[in-house]
Design an enzyme around this catalytic site. Structure first.
Site, short mmCIF file in Angstrom:
data_model
loop_
_atom_site.label_atom_id
_atom_site.label_comp_id
_atom_site.label_asym_id
_atom_site.label_seq_id
_atom_site.Cartn_x
_atom_site.Cartn_y
_atom_site.Cartn_z
N HIS A 48 21.99 17.47 -58.65
CA HIS A 48 23.06 18.06 -57.83
C HIS A 48 23.96 18.88 -58.75
CE1 HIS A 48 26.42 17.12 -54.64
NE2 HIS A 48 26.48 18.38 -55.06
N LEU A 69 29.60 26.33 -54.86
CA LEU A 69 28.40 26.17 -54.05
C LEU A 69 27.62 24.98 -54.59
CD1 LEU A 69 26.34 27.26 -51.93
CD2 LEU A 69 25.36 28.63 -53.80
N HIS A 70 27.39 24.00 -53.72
CA HIS A 70 26.56 22.85 -54.09
C HIS A 70 25.10 23.23 -53.88
CE1 HIS A 70 29.77 19.67 -53.88
NE2 HIS A 70 30.32 20.57 -53.08
N ILE A 71 24.24 22.84 -54.81
CA ILE A 71 22.80 22.90 -54.62
C ILE A 71 22.27 21.55 -55.09
CG2 ILE A 71 22.51 24.11 -56.83
CD1 ILE A 71 19.92 25.34 -55.71
#
Length: 129
Positions: free
Chosen positions: A36, A96-98
């Site tokens: 994450h 921005l989470h990925i």
């Protein structure tokens, strides 16, 4: 000063995956799953709409690269992106989470109480756009 700014200034320790003049990417300290990552501009823009086009484009390029790297490293069932604005942006700094997703990770979408809507109701609700 935001948490992201403190990470950029090395006042807070972080696992940095990518860094340039305009963008930094680092491991989320409270991950949904391992892999994450937060992708952030180095300037503390508050929202998506505040991002200059060149910064947005670099964030997108970094996200595409990290997507492939996450896929290779973690072999997930899928990959999610999540980005919050306004009071839902807890960092007060665009990010921005990925993160990799797995069938049994218990992360999910919970809708509000309005339920499934007809096409007519959806059309009416979006007429002002």
């Amino acid at each position: 000063m935001t948490i992201v700014t403190k990470i950029i200034n090395r006042e807070i320790d972080a696992v940095i995956i990518y860094e340039s003049e305009n963008v930094i990417a680092f491991a989320d300290h409270d991950p949904i799953n391992f892999g994450h990552i937060l992708i952030c501009p180095t300037t503390p823009y508050a929202t998506f709409i505040d991002l200059p086009a060149c910064v947005h484009d670099e964030i997108t390029q970094v996200a595409r690269d990290l997507y492939q790297r996450i896929e290779f490293a973690f072999k997930p069932d899928g990959i999610s992106f999540l980005q919050n604005n306004g009071k839902f942006n807890e960092l007060s700094h665009y990010h921005l989470h990925i993160f990799p997703r797995f069938d049994a990770d218990n992360f999910g979408w919970q809708s509000g109480d309005i339920g499934i809507q007809s096409i007519d109701k959806l059309r009416e609700s979006l007429a002002c756009l």
